[in-house]
Scaffold this active site. Sequence first.
Site, PDB file in Angstrom:
ATOM      1  N   HIS A  77      56.551  68.909  35.242  1.00  0.00           N
ATOM      2  CA  HIS A  77      57.078  68.008  34.512  1.00  0.00           C
ATOM      3  C   HIS A  77      58.414  68.781  34.371  1.00  0.00           C
ATOM      4  O   HIS A  77      58.487  70.682  34.533  1.00  0.00           O
ATOM      5  CB  HIS A  77      56.967  68.578  32.636  1.00  0.00           C
ATOM      6  CG  HIS A  77      55.345  68.547  32.540  1.00  0.00           C
ATOM      7  ND1 HIS A  77      55.210  68.846  30.919  1.00  0.00           N
ATOM      8  CD2 HIS A  77      53.911  67.577  33.227  1.00  0.00           C
ATOM      9  CE1 HIS A  77      53.890  67.907  30.801  1.00  0.00           C
ATOM     10  NE2 HIS A  77      53.660  67.422  31.879  1.00  0.00           N
ATOM     11  N   TYR A 207      57.093  69.867  21.647  1.00  0.00           N
ATOM     12  CA  TYR A 207      57.346  70.213  20.721  1.00  0.00           C
ATOM     13  C   TYR A 207      57.965  69.842  19.278  1.00  0.00           C
ATOM     14  O   TYR A 207      58.917  69.332  18.959  1.00  0.00           O
ATOM     15  CB  TYR A 207      58.003  71.693  21.161  1.00  0.00           C
ATOM     16  CG  TYR A 207      57.834  72.274  22.479  1.00  0.00           C
ATOM     17  CD1 TYR A 207      57.148  73.580  21.870  1.00  0.00           C
ATOM     18  CD2 TYR A 207      57.681  72.174  23.359  1.00  0.00           C
ATOM     19  CE1 TYR A 207      56.667  74.792  23.094  1.00  0.00           C
ATOM     20  CE2 TYR A 207      57.112  72.880  24.320  1.00  0.00           C
ATOM     21  CZ  TYR A 207      57.191  73.881  24.586  1.00  0.00           C
ATOM     22  OH  TYR A 207      55.939  74.960  25.198  1.00  0.00           O
ATOM     23  N   PRO A 298      52.403  81.834  22.186  1.00  0.00           N
ATOM     24  CA  PRO A 298      52.234  81.109  23.603  1.00  0.00           C
ATOM     25  C   PRO A 298      53.815  80.294  23.401  1.00  0.00           C
ATOM     26  O   PRO A 298      53.642  79.079  24.256  1.00  0.00           O
ATOM     27  CB  PRO A 298      50.414  80.113  23.206  1.00  0.00           C
ATOM     28  CG  PRO A 298      50.361  80.324  21.980  1.00  0.00           C
ATOM     29  CD  PRO A 298      51.551  82.227  21.363  1.00  0.00           C
ATOM     30  N   LYS A 302      55.204  81.601  28.051  1.00  0.00           N
ATOM     31  CA  LYS A 302      55.638  82.664  29.551  1.00  0.00           C
ATOM     32  C   LYS A 302      54.289  83.787  30.136  1.00  0.00           C
ATOM     33  O   LYS A 302      54.105  84.244  30.462  1.00  0.00           O
ATOM     34  CB  LYS A 302      56.584  83.823  28.213  1.00  0.00           C
ATOM     35  CG  LYS A 302      57.807  83.346  28.308  1.00  0.00           C
ATOM     36  CD  LYS A 302      58.705  82.789  29.566  1.00  0.00           C
ATOM     37  CE  LYS A 302      58.978  81.991  29.363  1.00  0.00           C
ATOM     38  NZ  LYS A 302      59.182  80.510  30.547  1.00  0.00           N
ATOM     39  N   TYR A 390      62.213  78.873  30.258  1.00  0.00           N
ATOM     40  CA  TYR A 390      61.592  78.463  30.275  1.00  0.00           C
ATOM     41  C   TYR A 390      61.346  78.148  31.366  1.00  0.00           C
ATOM     42  O   TYR A 390      60.216  78.354  32.015  1.00  0.00           O
ATOM     43  CB  TYR A 390      62.370  76.151  29.134  1.00  0.00           C
ATOM     44  CG  TYR A 390      60.564  75.959  29.082  1.00  0.00           C
ATOM     45  CD1 TYR A 390      59.673  76.022  27.632  1.00  0.00           C
ATOM     46  CD2 TYR A 390      58.996  75.600  30.000  1.00  0.00           C
ATOM     47  CE1 TYR A 390      58.976  75.362  27.024  1.00  0.00           C
ATOM     48  CE2 TYR A 390      58.446  75.382  29.226  1.00  0.00           C
ATOM     49  CZ  TYR A 390      57.826  75.041  28.164  1.00  0.00           C
ATOM     50  OH  TYR A 390      56.710  74.496  27.359  1.00  0.00           O
TER      51      TYR A 390
END
Length: 396
Positions: A77, A207, A298, A302, A390
């Site tokens: 991704h 998200y 979550p 990480k 990220y």
Amino acid sequence: MTTPTVRTRVGIIGAGPAGLMLSHLLHLRGIESIVLESRSREDVEGTIRAGVLEQNTVDLMVDTGVGDRVKAEGLTHSGVEFRFAGQGRRIDFEGLTGRSVTVYPQHEVLTDLIARRLCDDGDVRFEVSDVAVHDHLSDNPTISFVGKDGVEEVIACELVAGCDGSRTGTRFLIPENTVRTDHFRQYPFAWFGILAEAPQTSEELIYAHHRRGFALCSTRTADVQRHYLQVDPEDGVDNWSDDRIWDELHARVDGDGAEVKEGKIFSKSILRFRSFVCEPMQQGRLFLAGDAAHTVPPTGAKGMNLAIADVYVLAKSMAAYFESKDDSQLAAYSSTVLPRVWRAQHFSYWMTSMLHTMPDATTFDVQRQIAELDTVTRSTAGRTLIAENYVGVAFG
């Protein structure tokens, strides 16, 4: 009858990502270890958990010979989408950092590591019980346990690694208050998670912020999807029919070109989460890694990456000790890894607080979150901050 004793260099408690990767990395440096695990191999490999791997984690797996399947089957991704106020904003990881993440479930990582350890004649002992560490403040610690066959044994080792997860027993060997400080935050919500046989809603993770609560659309394979809804931590799986789940996902995610794709739901669960850090992550000849020392919500993806980062440093430090008897790197283990842990805590907390609706949220709170999301995703600097954290900073 004398209790049988076996000798090794490092005794490792826990066959999760931290324990297995540590054993693997030590083996590559010619250092023997024994891994003890209370669950069966089938349980370890069969516990379905999410997995978003940082580029660092994937590179380490490939470089050390356990990356064939993640390269072949993992889904790369190069960004994620933030949805709020009926619009979508993409965070372009590759464009902003030149790096990406890979969706590859944790149980698959464990399957790969177990297979490699056994192929390398590694000593991984499943279904053990009554594990206890003794004399970790001395130069000759031992670990007693009862094996799968019911026979009590003792491991004599030089170093002990507590990699036994969030239900750890090893962490409590370090005295609280006098030596150990625990930092803790509980969150007033949970995630309701489903696995569904359905087409992908999106090629990348979504998200979603919504006044009714957060939602996350992710993927396992081209045909199996993993979605989450923010719920009350006291909610129950039986309260959610399939129709209610899909209706809520549509309400929180759909719009501006996005539409949740439905299918047959075959798994439902509720995940409660918290933030936790133990300092220091060591005492004497005992060293903690992974969830035994810290957990993160979550939202920032990480958890497993922090465990791998811990043992990357720990394996190098142990190797330096065995090669030269110089324990300076071991002594600095906590101070080396904790800055990364706290950076991940900040990112995970920020993502969680920015995207979730607090139970007592007012219209002011919701509108303030929307303004924050707009500010961060509109700005190149803001998008870069998200992307850098990220995809992960380099291992220390």
